[in-house]
Write an enzyme that holds these catalytic residues in place. Structure first.
Site, PDB file in Angstrom:
ATOM      1  CE  LYS A   1     115.334 -78.649  -3.151  1.00  0.00           C
ATOM      2  NZ  LYS A   1     114.063 -79.405  -2.907  1.00  0.00           N
TER       3      LYS A   1
ATOM      4  NE  ARG B   1     107.533 -73.167   1.479  1.00  0.00           N
ATOM      5  CZ  ARG B   1     108.318 -73.813   0.898  1.00  0.00           C
ATOM      6  NH1 ARG B   1     109.546 -74.089   1.753  1.00  0.00           N
ATOM      7  NH2 ARG B   1     108.256 -73.917  -0.219  1.00  0.00           N
TER       8      ARG B   1
END
Ligand code: ADP
Ligand code: AMP
Length: 214
Positions: free
Chosen positions: A13, A160
């Site tokens: 996305k 992350r």
């Protein structure tokens, strides 16, 4: 144009949202990026969001909706935006619709970037993120020009915290339970479009362009 990007965590996305935003000159609005920027700057909002993010859980709707509405109310969003990672629950989508409705406005299109769970786990372990500008890379599929450095802003890239396989599995469960119902929600409104997100990134972008340029 007001666009929503739907799809599992890691579906691509953000990658596509950045390309769309560049092409149309509209802001890329990612609630995840806003939370990460707050965590990096040690704000109260960041401390609160981190409790949930580190476990792969969703940040409560009330807090998330507040920061999103604040962001899309800013001047640069007047001509449209690409939402990436929002909404993630039906109540979030309903509040967004209500708030836009008050202005006589509405979302134009919701694009679902469709990728099966098996591919997601592989993608996430190879994802590298720039916490400064929000760009994402993949060590194999989308490498930066210089290893470990963001092409756009020159800052270091990181893995992350929430991209570790254990947390990714939690995030996928949360996605199926709470976010996937949004696909039916936007389909019922007649604005859902689905693209095959397993294709190479430029092919995914081409498929999205065909939808947006119709
Ligand atoms: P999301 O915003 O949906 O969480 P990202 O855009 O960050 O997902 O993409 C997840 C990972 O997959 C990143 O490492 C990204 O570079 C990589 N990626 C994105 N699109 C593709 C693609 N079409 N094929 C292979 N890898 C991709
Ligand atoms: P993302 O960068 O979109 O993958 O988001 C990372 C994390 O931020 C998610 O796993 C959630 O913990 C939190 N988050 C981002 N957007 C939302 C949202 N719309 N609702 C709730 N939590 C969110």
């Amino acid at each position: 144009m007001k666009i929503i990007m739907l799809g599992a965590p890691g579906a691509g996305k953000g990658t596509q949202a950045i390309m769309i935003a560049e092409k149309y000159g509209i802001p890329h609005v990612s609630t995840g990026d806003i939370f990460r920027a707050n965590i990096k700057n040690g704000t109260e909002l960041g401390k609160e969001a981190k409790k949930y993010m580190d476990q792969g859980l969703l940040v409560p709707d009330e807090l998330t909706v507040r920061i999103l509405l604040d962001r899309v109310g800013q001047e640069d969003c007047r001509n449209g935006y690409v939402l990436d990672g929002f909404p993630r629950t039906i109540p979030q989508a309903e509040v967004l619709d209500q708030e836009l409705g008050k202005l006589g406005d509405a979302i134009d299109v919701a694009i679902d970037v469709d990728v099966p769970d098996e591919s997601i786990i592989k993608r996430m372990s190879g994802r590298r993120a720039c916490l400064s500008c929000g760009a994402t890379y993949h060590v194999e599929h989308v490498p930066p020009k210089k290893e470990g450095i963001c092409d756009h802003c020159g800052q270091p890239l990181v893995l992350r915290e929430d991209d570790k396989p254990e947390t990714v599995r939690n995030r996928l469960k949360v996605y199926h339970d709470q976010t996937q119902p949004l696909i039916d929600y936007y389909d019922a409104k007649g604005i859902l479009k689905v693209v095959d997100g397993t294709q190479e990134m430029n092919q995914v972008f081409e498929a999205i362009m065909k939808i947006l340029e119709k």
